[in-house]
Motif scaffolding. Structure first.
Motif, short mmCIF file in Angstrom:
data_model
loop_
_atom_site.label_atom_id
_atom_site.label_comp_id
_atom_site.label_asym_id
_atom_site.label_seq_id
_atom_site.Cartn_x
_atom_site.Cartn_y
_atom_site.Cartn_z
N LEU A 62 0.95 -1.40 0.01
CA LEU A 62 -0.02 0.03 -0.16
C LEU A 62 0.59 1.32 -0.03
N ALA A 66 0.94 4.08 -2.98
CA ALA A 66 0.92 5.70 -2.69
C ALA A 66 1.96 6.38 -3.10
N VAL A 67 3.16 6.05 -3.04
CA VAL A 67 4.15 6.63 -3.71
C VAL A 67 4.17 6.74 -5.41
N GLU A 69 1.68 6.50 -6.92
CA GLU A 69 0.49 7.16 -7.48
C GLU A 69 0.53 8.49 -7.48
N SER A 70 1.47 9.21 -6.81
CA SER A 70 1.92 10.79 -6.71
C SER A 70 1.74 11.44 -8.20
N ILE A 73 -1.86 11.68 -9.05
CA ILE A 73 -2.54 12.43 -8.38
C ILE A 73 -2.16 14.09 -8.88
N TYR A 74 -0.79 14.25 -9.15
CA TYR A 74 -0.73 15.50 -9.72
C TYR A 74 -1.35 15.89 -11.15
N LEU A 76 -4.23 14.73 -11.95
CA LEU A 76 -5.69 14.84 -11.58
C LEU A 76 -5.64 16.51 -10.99
N VAL A 77 -4.75 16.93 -10.19
CA VAL A 77 -4.98 18.19 -9.70
C VAL A 77 -4.93 19.22 -10.81
N ILE A 80 -8.27 19.15 -12.56
CA ILE A 80 -9.32 19.66 -11.86
C ILE A 80 -9.26 21.27 -12.02
N LEU A 83 -10.46 22.32 -15.23
CA LEU A 83 -11.83 21.99 -15.32
C LEU A 83 -12.72 23.19 -14.42
N PHE A 84 -12.14 23.43 -13.06
CA PHE A 84 -13.09 24.04 -12.41
C PHE A 84 -12.67 25.33 -12.02
#
Lengths: 90, 224
Positions: A62, A66-67, A69-70, A73-74, A76-77, A80, A83-84
């Motif tokens: 796990l 998580a590492v 995945e960073s 996640i960047y 994704l940010v 976002i 888009l928003f």
């Protein structure tokens, strides 16, 4: 610039942002997917070899996930934000 | 699209002097109140043979303390109050989003950056206390002091830890919340309850676990 009025320009920026967000998420998810798949596969191998150390293996898996995945996640940010909270459209 | 963003992002409720009070701050107060009341009632009448909520408190502390001891050994005992509080606060904040009118405080980047910055400061402090001030300053120039690029790399790695630690929690929680908000718009009955099992409960528990395990790993690293 290029004979485009302001409204058309804003619409073009919005189109580019949506396409960019899609590309950002799609391409950015490739690396984490490969990495997490590799970590998961290796964890399964060592689990088959040493079933008694299951807790340690799952915990380390796990953490490594998580590492890995960073970068996903960047992206994704960034998607976002595009888009928003688009900084290019006032 | 904009009402999805409005449902997930923090909204200002009122102003306290110059400070805007958002709804995520109020949710943070709710989490603090729940944890504080639980701690008060669990430790009000401590007994050798525990009864009632003291059982749950002891179970939580034993599980978290066991994880901490597995990773850091006996010297990790000092960090148990910090790590256990982080674990309970983050997991409870993530799970708060299940209740429809409430929001997870971790959906707000300010909460996550605050928690990440706290872990960052603890790392610096424990690095100083473990290696001394000279060793701490020298650790910026590892492995050799006369190549200046190592200093840049060390500082970037340190700040990268802080950023990735807080953005990981923020990205995971906000991504799940946005997907749930979109699903609520086109399928308001039945479907969200099934997906909520994954996006709220599973992902919230896993992210809380990962957050405090990474905090332990960073602190362990900084002690050298």
């Amino acid at each position: 610039m290029f004979g485009i009025d302001a409204d058309t320009g804003v619409i073009l920026i919005k189109i580019a942002s949506v396409v960019g967000a899609g590309f950002c998420m799609g391409v950015g998810a490739i690396g984490p997917a490969l990495g997490e798949g590799y970590v998961g596969g290796k964890a399964m191998e060592s689990l088959a070899r040493q079933p008694e150390s299951e807790g340690t293996i799952i915990r380390s898996m796990l953490l490594a996930d998580a590492v890995a995945e960073s970068t996903g996640i960047y992206s994704l940010v960034v998607a976002i934000i595009l888009l928003f909270a688009n900084p290019f459209v006032g | 699209m904009n009402d999805v963003a409005a449902g997930v992002a923090a909204q200002e409720v009122f102003r306290l002097g110059i400070f805007p009070i958002t709804d995520t701050i109020i949710m943070t107060w709710i989490v603090m109140a729940i944890l504080g009341l639980f701690a008060y009632f669990a430790t009000r009448r401590l007994a050798d043979v525990p009864a009632g909520s003291q059982n749950y408190a002891e179970l939580l502390i034993e599980v978290i303390g066991g994880l901490l001891k597995d990773m850091m050994g006996p010297q990790g005992r000092v960090y148990l109050p910090l790590i256990a509080t982080l674990c309970l606060f983050v997991i409870l904040s993530n799970l708060l989003g299940i209740i429809p009118t409430l929001k997870s405080p971790t959906n707000d980047l300010n909460t996550d950056l605050g928690l990440g910055f706290m872990v960052f400061l603890v790392c610096q402090g424990s690095s100083i206390s473990a290696r001394g001030l000279g060793g701490y300053l020298k650790s910026f120039f590892d492995p050799v002091w006369y190549v200046p690029i190592f200093f840049v790399l060390n500082v970037a790695g340190m700040l990268g830890n802080l950023i990735s630690h807080s953005f990981r929690l923020f990205g995971n929680m906000v991504g799940g919340a946005i997907i749930m908000a979109i699903i609520f718009q086109f399928a308001p009955v039945m479907v969200p309850s099934v997906l909520s099992l994954y996006y709220d409960i599973f992902s919230g528990l896993i992210q809380g676990f990962i957050f405090f395990m990474l905090a332990i790993a960073y602190i362990m690293n900084s002690r050298g």
